[in-house]
Design a protein around this motif. Structure first.
Motif, PDB file in Angstrom:
ATOM      1  N   ALA A  41       0.921  -1.203   0.060  1.00  0.00           N
ATOM      2  CA  ALA A  41       0.033   0.053  -0.086  1.00  0.00           C
ATOM      3  C   ALA A  41       0.816   1.216   0.002  1.00  0.00           C
ATOM      4  N   ASN A  42       0.327   2.199  -0.623  1.00  0.00           N
ATOM      5  CA  ASN A  42       0.938   3.725  -0.511  1.00  0.00           C
ATOM      6  C   ASN A  42       0.366   4.514   0.947  1.00  0.00           C
ATOM      7  N   ILE A  43       1.320   4.836   1.354  1.00  0.00           N
ATOM      8  CA  ILE A  43       1.231   5.270   2.783  1.00  0.00           C
ATOM      9  C   ILE A  43       0.719   6.558   2.440  1.00  0.00           C
ATOM     10  N   HIS A  44       1.240   7.551   1.385  1.00  0.00           N
ATOM     11  CA  HIS A  44       0.727   8.782   1.607  1.00  0.00           C
ATOM     12  C   HIS A  44      -0.496   8.903   0.916  1.00  0.00           C
ATOM     13  N   GLU A  45      -1.123   8.014  -0.170  1.00  0.00           N
ATOM     14  CA  GLU A  45      -2.503   7.947  -0.211  1.00  0.00           C
ATOM     15  C   GLU A  45      -3.332   7.620   0.697  1.00  0.00           C
ATOM     16  N   GLY A  46      -3.010   6.818   1.931  1.00  0.00           N
ATOM     17  CA  GLY A  46      -3.794   6.716   3.054  1.00  0.00           C
ATOM     18  C   GLY A  46      -3.940   7.971   3.609  1.00  0.00           C
ATOM     19  N   ILE A  47      -2.884   8.795   4.048  1.00  0.00           N
ATOM     20  CA  ILE A  47      -2.936   9.996   4.662  1.00  0.00           C
ATOM     21  C   ILE A  47      -3.625  11.029   3.742  1.00  0.00           C
ATOM     22  N   GLU A  48      -3.540  11.135   2.525  1.00  0.00           N
ATOM     23  CA  GLU A  48      -4.263  11.953   1.573  1.00  0.00           C
ATOM     24  C   GLU A  48      -5.871  11.658   1.857  1.00  0.00           C
ATOM     25  N   THR A  49      -6.292  10.623   1.760  1.00  0.00           N
ATOM     26  CA  THR A  49      -7.512  10.251   1.904  1.00  0.00           C
ATOM     27  C   THR A  49      -8.012  10.616   3.192  1.00  0.00           C
ATOM     28  N   THR A  50      -7.363  10.665   4.187  1.00  0.00           N
ATOM     29  CA  THR A  50      -7.776  10.840   5.618  1.00  0.00           C
ATOM     30  C   THR A  50      -8.146  12.444   5.715  1.00  0.00           C
ATOM     31  N   LEU A  51      -6.948  13.199   5.068  1.00  0.00           N
ATOM     32  CA  LEU A  51      -7.334  14.723   5.013  1.00  0.00           C
ATOM     33  C   LEU A  51      -8.479  15.036   4.129  1.00  0.00           C
ATOM     34  N   MET A  52      -8.718  14.372   3.312  1.00  0.00           N
ATOM     35  CA  MET A  52      -9.727  14.740   2.394  1.00  0.00           C
ATOM     36  C   MET A  52     -11.013  14.443   3.314  1.00  0.00           C
ATOM     37  N   ILE A  53     -11.120  13.362   4.051  1.00  0.00           N
ATOM     38  CA  ILE A  53     -12.556  13.321   4.717  1.00  0.00           C
ATOM     39  C   ILE A  53     -12.458  14.159   6.044  1.00  0.00           C
ATOM     40  N   LEU A  54     -11.387  14.745   6.447  1.00  0.00           N
ATOM     41  CA  LEU A  54     -11.491  15.625   7.561  1.00  0.00           C
ATOM     42  C   LEU A  54     -11.352  17.098   7.133  1.00  0.00           C
ATOM     43  N   SER A  55     -11.459  17.377   5.692  1.00  0.00           N
ATOM     44  CA  SER A  55     -11.186  18.503   5.283  1.00  0.00           C
ATOM     45  C   SER A  55     -12.266  19.663   5.872  1.00  0.00           C
ATOM     46  N   HIS A  56     -13.321  19.045   6.014  1.00  0.00           N
ATOM     47  CA  HIS A  56     -14.396  20.135   6.621  1.00  0.00           C
ATOM     48  C   HIS A  56     -13.972  20.591   8.024  1.00  0.00           C
ATOM     49  N   ARG A  57     -13.250  19.971   8.880  1.00  0.00           N
ATOM     50  CA  ARG A  57     -12.803  20.299  10.046  1.00  0.00           C
ATOM     51  C   ARG A  57     -11.285  21.086  10.203  1.00  0.00           C
ATOM     52  N   LEU A  58     -10.978  21.298   8.913  1.00  0.00           N
ATOM     53  CA  LEU A  58      -9.664  22.172   8.498  1.00  0.00           C
ATOM     54  C   LEU A  58      -9.951  23.395   7.924  1.00  0.00           C
ATOM     55  N   LYS A  59     -11.072  23.638   7.387  1.00  0.00           N
ATOM     56  CA  LYS A  59     -11.370  24.547   6.817  1.00  0.00           C
ATOM     57  C   LYS A  59     -11.644  26.009   7.768  1.00  0.00           C
TER      58      LYS A  59
END
Length: 265
Positions: A91-109
């Protein structure tokens, strides 16, 4: 959801072409019939033709962007919720991190209380690692969500301007240790750090204890970090450590083997 979204996205592509053709036809009419009559002029004014011609293609583009965004979110949710089998998979670790950031993007805005939380990425060159990707995504989700919680707690009592002068930030670093002693089985290092208020030694020592939480009643179960610790140490034969002190933020350090290590019975 992917089927109706793809249907809408595909039709928007054709709609944009049709609208472009109709706008070109209107422009040809205007160039050919320079005096269309009062009734036509009144209708042009009523529908604000110049604004319509300018805004309609932009509207189609924004709708296309929206459907692309929905498709990306659906792909991220599918990647995040993937079911791990009995065996580890590359698995690509960076893809997993990017996926997580996208899901949490509403909390980062940004919101009315604070500017957007900055995400600082310091990604190294990583190989695909043998792991349970869904379980590691769960670890990333918990650690990044906890970092957001810590930053929001650190903002308490501060004005928007005060927070803006020292922005909330989460730094995610990755690297691989392929030194001579690690040649046979290199390890991957993942660090997730925030610049929040940090924590005392007393709290840090209890972080991975089941049911221990510093969150208000009803907001935390005290199981997130123990589960993360179990996933990293037992499922992946790695380590999960926390480094923190009051006023200095918090950093979680994950170290996992890049290749699968058999679990001893």
């Amino acid at each position: 959801m992917n089927n109706p979204v793809s249907f809408i996205s595909g039709n928007l592509h054709h709609a944009k072409d049709y609208i472009s053709d109709l706008i070109n036809l209107v422009q040809v009419y205007q160039e050919t019939f320079t005096e269309p009559g009062q009734a036509v002029l009144d209708e042009i004014e009523a529908i604000e033709l110049a604004y319509l011609v300018e805004d309609l293609p932009k509207m189609i583009d924004s709708m296309k962007l929206g459907t692309d965004r929905i498709r990306d979110i659906m792909q991220s949710l599918r990647n995040y919720s993937r079911t791990d089998g009995f065996e580890k998979n590359p698995a690509n670790i960076h893809e997993g991190i990017e996926t997580t950031l996208m899901i949490l993007s509403h909390r980062l805005k940004a919101n009315s209380n604070r500017p957007a939380i900055k995400i600082i990425k310091k990604y190294g060159e990583l190989p695909n690692i043998e792991c349970y990707p869904g379980q590691l995504n769960q670890v990333f989700m918990n650690l990044i969500a906890n970092a957001i919680d810590a930053l929001e707690e650190s903002n308490f009592g501060k004005t928007y301007k005060q927070i803006e002068s020292n922005p909330n930030a989460i730094t995610i670093s990755t690297s691989v240790d392929s030194s001579i002693e690690k040649m046979t089985n290199p390890t991957v290092n993942i660090r997730i750090a925030d610049n929040g208020i940090g924590m005392s030694k007393h709290i840090k020592e209890k972080l991975f204890s089941p049911f221990f939480t510093t969150k208000a009643e009803g907001k935390g179960t005290g199981l997130g970090l123990p589960i993360c610790h179990d996933i990293v140490t037992k499922k992946h034969r790695g380590s999960l450590e926390c480094f923190s002190s009051p006023g200095m933020g918090t950093e979680f350090a994950i170290v996992i083997p890049a290749r699968s290590i058999p679990i001893q019975a």
